[in-house]
Design an enzyme around this catalytic site. Structure first.
Site, PDB file in Angstrom:
ATOM      1  N   ASN A 172       0.792  -1.239   0.000  1.00  0.00           N
ATOM      2  CA  ASN A 172       0.000   0.000   0.000  1.00  0.00           C
ATOM      3  C   ASN A 172       0.822   1.286   0.000  1.00  0.00           C
ATOM      4  O   ASN A 172       0.317   2.337  -0.371  1.00  0.00           O
ATOM      5  CB  ASN A 172      -0.991  -0.007   1.161  1.00  0.00           C
ATOM      6  CG  ASN A 172      -0.319  -0.016   2.503  1.00  0.00           C
ATOM      7  OD1 ASN A 172       0.772  -0.569   2.663  1.00  0.00           O
ATOM      8  ND2 ASN A 172      -0.941   0.589   3.492  1.00  0.00           N
TER       9      ASN A 172
ATOM     10  N   LYS B 140      12.911  -7.222   0.680  1.00  0.00           N
ATOM     11  CA  LYS B 140      11.921  -8.025  -0.047  1.00  0.00           C
ATOM     12  C   LYS B 140      10.635  -7.212  -0.129  1.00  0.00           C
ATOM     13  O   LYS B 140       9.867  -7.140   0.827  1.00  0.00           O
ATOM     14  CB  LYS B 140      11.680  -9.331   0.725  1.00  0.00           C
ATOM     15  CG  LYS B 140      11.215 -10.509  -0.086  1.00  0.00           C
ATOM     16  CD  LYS B 140       9.869 -10.431  -0.736  1.00  0.00           C
ATOM     17  CE  LYS B 140       8.631 -10.635   0.047  1.00  0.00           C
ATOM     18  NZ  LYS B 140       7.414 -10.414  -0.772  1.00  0.00           N
TER      19      LYS B 140
ATOM     20  N   SER C  52      -0.065  -7.656   7.536  1.00  0.00           N
ATOM     21  CA  SER C  52      -1.239  -7.928   8.376  1.00  0.00           C
ATOM     22  C   SER C  52      -0.829  -8.532   9.724  1.00  0.00           C
ATOM     23  O   SER C  52       0.292  -9.031   9.882  1.00  0.00           O
ATOM     24  CB  SER C  52      -2.145  -8.926   7.660  1.00  0.00           C
ATOM     25  OG  SER C  52      -1.487 -10.170   7.578  1.00  0.00           O
TER      26      SER C  52
ATOM     27  N   GLY D  12       2.162 -11.151  10.623  1.00  0.00           N
ATOM     28  CA  GLY D  12       3.053 -10.707  11.703  1.00  0.00           C
ATOM     29  C   GLY D  12       3.213 -11.780  12.759  1.00  0.00           C
ATOM     30  O   GLY D  12       4.322 -12.040  13.248  1.00  0.00           O
TER      31      GLY D  12
ATOM     32  N   GLU E 278       4.956  -3.820  12.063  1.00  0.00           N
ATOM     33  CA  GLU E 278       3.811  -2.918  11.971  1.00  0.00           C
ATOM     34  C   GLU E 278       2.695  -3.696  11.313  1.00  0.00           C
ATOM     35  O   GLU E 278       2.874  -4.212  10.206  1.00  0.00           O
ATOM     36  CB  GLU E 278       4.157  -1.678  11.143  1.00  0.00           C
ATOM     37  CG  GLU E 278       5.073  -0.702  11.858  1.00  0.00           C
ATOM     38  CD  GLU E 278       4.513  -0.233  13.175  1.00  0.00           C
ATOM     39  OE1 GLU E 278       3.275  -0.196  13.348  1.00  0.00           O
ATOM     40  OE2 GLU E 278       5.322   0.081  14.062  1.00  0.00           O
TER      41      GLU E 278
ATOM     42  N   CYS F 247      -3.085   1.312   6.953  1.00  0.00           N
ATOM     43  CA  CYS F 247      -3.289   0.742   8.281  1.00  0.00           C
ATOM     44  C   CYS F 247      -3.711   1.825   9.259  1.00  0.00           C
ATOM     45  O   CYS F 247      -4.208   1.533  10.337  1.00  0.00           O
ATOM     46  CB  CYS F 247      -2.037   0.007   8.753  1.00  0.00           C
ATOM     47  SG  CYS F 247      -0.600   1.042   8.770  1.00  0.00           S
TER      48      CYS F 247
ATOM     49  N   GLN G  16      -7.838  -8.198  -2.998  1.00  0.00           N
ATOM     50  CA  GLN G  16      -8.322  -7.205  -2.029  1.00  0.00           C
ATOM     51  C   GLN G  16      -9.762  -6.807  -2.348  1.00  0.00           C
ATOM     52  O   GLN G  16     -10.578  -6.629  -1.437  1.00  0.00           O
ATOM     53  CB  GLN G  16      -7.400  -5.985  -2.018  1.00  0.00           C
ATOM     54  CG  GLN G  16      -7.759  -4.959  -0.954  1.00  0.00           C
ATOM     55  CD  GLN G  16      -7.708  -5.513   0.461  1.00  0.00           C
ATOM     56  OE1 GLN G  16      -6.714  -6.087   0.876  1.00  0.00           O
ATOM     57  NE2 GLN G  16      -8.791  -5.367   1.208  1.00  0.00           N
TER      58      GLN G  16
ATOM     59  N   GLU H 257      -9.949  -5.675  10.518  1.00  0.00           N
ATOM     60  CA  GLU H 257      -9.414  -4.750   9.522  1.00  0.00           C
ATOM     61  C   GLU H 257      -9.849  -5.210   8.135  1.00  0.00           C
ATOM     62  O   GLU H 257      -9.649  -6.361   7.767  1.00  0.00           O
ATOM     63  CB  GLU H 257      -7.888  -4.705   9.598  1.00  0.00           C
ATOM     64  CG  GLU H 257      -7.314  -3.735   8.581  1.00  0.00           C
ATOM     65  CD  GLU H 257      -5.815  -3.553   8.682  1.00  0.00           C
ATOM     66  OE1 GLU H 257      -5.092  -4.558   8.680  1.00  0.00           O
ATOM     67  OE2 GLU H 257      -5.373  -2.393   8.775  1.00  0.00           O
TER      68      GLU H 257
ATOM     69  N   GLU I 261       9.073   3.042  14.533  1.00  0.00           N
ATOM     70  CA  GLU I 261       9.760   3.427  13.311  1.00  0.00           C
ATOM     71  C   GLU I 261       9.827   4.962  13.251  1.00  0.00           C
ATOM     72  O   GLU I 261       9.054   5.644  13.912  1.00  0.00           O
ATOM     73  CB  GLU I 261       8.963   2.957  12.089  1.00  0.00           C
ATOM     74  CG  GLU I 261       8.630   1.491  12.106  1.00  0.00           C
ATOM     75  CD  GLU I 261       8.039   1.032  10.768  1.00  0.00           C
ATOM     76  OE1 GLU I 261       6.819   1.149  10.583  1.00  0.00           O
ATOM     77  OE2 GLU I 261       8.823   0.587   9.932  1.00  0.00           O
TER      78      GLU I 261
HETATM   79  C1  UN1 Z   1       0.099   7.234   6.777  1.00  0.00           C
HETATM   80  O1  UN1 Z   1      -1.074   7.118   7.134  1.00  0.00           O
HETATM   81  O2  UN1 Z   1       0.557   8.317   6.383  1.00  0.00           O
HETATM   82  O3  UN1 Z   1       0.642   0.601   6.052  1.00  0.00           O
HETATM   83  C2  UN1 Z   1       1.073   6.136   6.814  1.00  0.00           C
HETATM   84  C3  UN1 Z   1       0.225   1.674   6.450  1.00  0.00           C
HETATM   85  C4  UN1 Z   1       1.082   2.444   7.416  1.00  0.00           C
HETATM   86  C5  UN1 Z   1       1.513   3.743   6.907  1.00  0.00           C
HETATM   87  C6  UN1 Z   1       0.481   4.794   7.025  1.00  0.00           C
HETATM   88  N1  UN1 Z   1       2.213   1.644   7.791  1.00  0.00           N
HETATM   89  O4  UN1 Z   1      -0.837   2.105   6.056  1.00  0.00           O
END
Ligand code: UN1
Length: 476
Positions: free
Chosen positions: A147, A170, A224, A228, A245, A279, A326, A378, A457
Site C-alpha cells: 500500500n 523483499k 497484516s 506478523g 507494523e 493501516c 483485495q 481490519e 519506526e
Molecule cells: C500514513 O497514514 O501516512 O501501512 C502512513 C500503512 C502504514 C503507513 C500509514 N504503515 O498504512
C-alpha cells in the site's frame, strides 16, 4: 525484465512476474524477476560479508549516500509518482506526495547519521568512566507491503543504512516497480557491494527464506496481523530483533461539540482516501448522538460525490482497489455487514469505467454495533462504519474496544475532551481535529496491542531498533 540486485550485481531471477495496472488490467507495466530461496540466501551472504566494513565506515560517506538518494527521489517525484499511481492505484497527487515523502525520509536520515550521540556518565566506583554508545545490529531483513510501495521501504531502508546496517529488501509482490526504482537509485548512490540487496518474489518463498535465516539479525516488517504473528513465531525463537507494523481498526470519534465541516473532512479523508488501504485509515466513525443525524447526512452527500476512477486521471479522488484479491475481501465484508444487520448508507458496488479495473464505490455503513465483525476486523478497503455513542465516556470506551491500537482520532472543540482523549486513547498515535491517516515523516510511527510489536519506526526513535546499545567501563 527488471532483475534482482545481489552483491552489487543485477541478477536474473528463477522466474518473472508481470506488474499490472489496477486501473487498467490491459496495461502491463513490466516483468519483474522472482527470486528463489538460493538467491535470498546469496543476498544474505553478501550482506553478511559487507557488514564489517560498512558498520565501521565513516559517517560522512553514509550521509552523502543517503543525501544522493534523497535528491534523486525528490527530483524524479513526478515520474516516479506516475509509476507508483500506475502500479498501486492511489491517485497521482497521493503517489507524487509519497515519492516526495520517501525523499524527505532519506534526507532526514542523512542528517541523523551526523547526529548519532551517546552518553558519558560517572561510575559509582571512583576512577571509572562509563560511555553508552549505539552500534549497528548487523543484517536487517526488510519486508514491505503493497500500500505504500516507496515510503515504507524508505522509512525502513534509510535508517538501516544510516546506522551502519546491511539490508536484504523483499518488497511486496504486487508492486515491485517503485521498489525496483528505489533499488536502482541506491545501486548508483555509492554503497559498497552487498550493503544493500533487493530480492523480489513471493513472501511464502523469499520472505520466508529471509525470516528463517539465522544470519539475519533483525527484521522490520509491515503487513497484516496474521502474517506478523507468523514472523514472530518463526523469528523470535532464534532471537532476531523484531519491528512489526501490522493492522489497525482506527476510531475517529466525533463529539456533539465538533465542527461538522472538520469532522466530515477528517472522516472522508481518513476512511476513503488512498482507497481506504492504509493501516492508519479510520474505519470506525464513533459519533455522539446529538450530531449523528447531521453528520450522517453530510457524509452521504460528500461520499456520493467522490470521484472514483483511473488513478492517473487528474480529477480522480479515489483510485481503484489495488488487487483482485483485495477487491474480493472488500466485497465479502460489504455483504457480511448487511448480513450482520448494519445498514449500507451508500456505495459498496463494483463500478464500470472506461478501462477494466478494480473500481469500487466507497461504502459507508450506519447502525453498526461494536460486536459486528465489520466493526472489529481490519478490512483494508474503502469501507467504514458509523457507531453511535451516548457520551464522551461512551465514545472513548468504544474507541478502545478493539484488538488494535495504531491511531485514534477525535473531532471536538472542547479542550477538556481533547486532552482527556489524548491521554486515554489506547493507541500509538492520537489525532485531534486531523485525519487518523497521513502522518509526518520525522516523528515516531507505531502502535499498541495487535497493531505493532517492537520499537517505533521513523524520526530519531528509529535508532532504538536499528542500533544496539553498548555500555563501556574504562578505568581512568
Ligand atoms: C500514513 O497514514 O501516512 O501501512 C502512513 C500503512 C502504514 C503507513 C500509514 N504503515 O498504512
Amino acid at each position: 525484465m527488471k532483475r534482482n540486485y545481489i552483491a552489487g550485481e543485477w541478477v536474473a531471477g528463477a522466474g518473472a512476474l508481470a506488474n499490472v495496472n489496477p486501473s487498467d488490467l490491459s496495461d502491463v507495466i513490466g516483468e519483474y524477476a522472482q527470486a528463489d530461496e538460493a538467491q535470498a540466501q546469496a543476498a544474505i551472504e553478501a550482506a553478511v560479508a559487507a557488514f564489517p566494513a560498512w558498520s565501521t565506515s565513516g559517517i560522512q560517506l553514509r550521509a552523502d549516500v543517503l543525501e544522493r538518494v534523497a535528491a534523486e527521489l525528490l527530483a524524479r517525484r513526478t515520474e516516479l509518482g506516475d509509476l507508483l499511481a500506475r502500479e498501486e492505484g492511489k491517485t497521482l497527487a497521493e503517489a507524487t506526495a509519497e515519492v516526495a515523502r520517501a525523499g524527505q525520509i532519506f534526507r532526514f536520515f542523512a542528517g541523523e547519521v551526523l547526529r548519532l550521540s551517546g552518553d558519558r556518565l560517572a561510575s559509582v566506583r571512583p576512577g571509572i568512566d562509563i560511555e553508552v554508545t549505539r552500534e549497528p545490529i548487523g543484517v536487517v531483513g526488510i519486508i514491505t507491503p503493497w500500500n505504500f510501495p516507496i515510503a515504507i521501504p524508505a522509512w525502513k531502508i534509510a535508517p538501516a543504512l544510516a546506522y551502519g546496517n546491511c539490508v536484504v529488501f523483499k518488497p511486496a509482490d504486487l508492486v515491485p516497480g517503485s521498489a525496483w526504482a528505489l533499488a536502482e537509485i541506491l545501486s548508483r548512490a555509492g554503497l559498497p557491494p552487498g550493503v544493500f540487496n533487493l530480492v523480489m518474489g513471493p513472501g511464502s518463498r523469499v520472505g520466508q527464506a529471509v525470516i528463517a535465516d539465522a544470519r539475519v539479525d533483525a527484521l522490520s516488517f509491515t503487513d497484516s496481523a496474521e502474517t506478523g504473528a507468523r514472523v514472530i513465531s518463526a523469528a523470535a525463537p532464534r532471537r532476531a530483533k523484531l519491528q512489526l507494523e501490522m493492522g489497525g481498526k482506527n476510531p475517529l470519534v466525533v463529539l456533539d461539540d465538533a465542527d461538522l465541516g472538520i469532522a466530515v473532512e477528517c472522516a472522508v479523508q481518513g476512511s476513503f482516501y488512498s482507497t481506504g488501504q492504509r493501516c492508519t485509515a479510520s474505519s470506525r466513525l464513533i459519533v455522539q448522538k446529538g450530531i449523528l443525524g447531521e453528520f450522517v447526512r453530510a457524509m452521504r452527500e460528500r461520499v456520493e460525490a467522490l470521484k472514483v476512477g483511473d488513478a492517473r486521471q487528474p480529477d480522480t479522488q479515489i483510485g481503484p482497489v489495488a488487487s483482485h484479491a483485495q477487491l474480493d475481501i472488500d466485497l465479502e465484508y460489504i455483504a457480511l455487514g448487511r448480513q450482520e444487520g448494519a445498514r449500507l448508507l451508500c456505495g459498496g458496488q463494483r463500478m464500470k469505467r472506461a478501462t477494466d479495473g478494480f473500481y469500487l464505490e466507497p461504502a459507508l455503513f450506519i447502525d453498526a454495533t461494536p460486536e459486528m465483525r465489520i466493526s472489529r476486523e481490519e478490512i483494508f478497503g474503502p469501507v467504514a462504519c458509523v457507531l453511535s455513542a451516548d457520551s464522551h465516556e461512551h465514545a472513548i470506551a468504544l474507541a478502545n474496544d478493539t484488538p488494535f491500537g495504531l491511531t485514534a482520532g477525535i473531532c471536538t472543540t472542547s479542550l477538556k475532551h481533547a486532552s482527556h482523549f489524548k491521554r486515554h486513547a489506547q493507541a500509538g498515535m492520537v489525532m485531534v481535529n486531523v485525519p487518523t491517516a497521513g502522518v509526518d515523516f520525522h516523528v515516531p510511527f507505531g502502535g499498541r496491542k495487535a497493531s505493532s510489536y517492537g520499537p517505533r519506526e521513523q524520526g530519531r526513535y528509529a535508532a532504538e531498533f536499528f542500533t544496539t546499545v553498548k555500555t563501556a567501563y574504562t578505568a581512568a
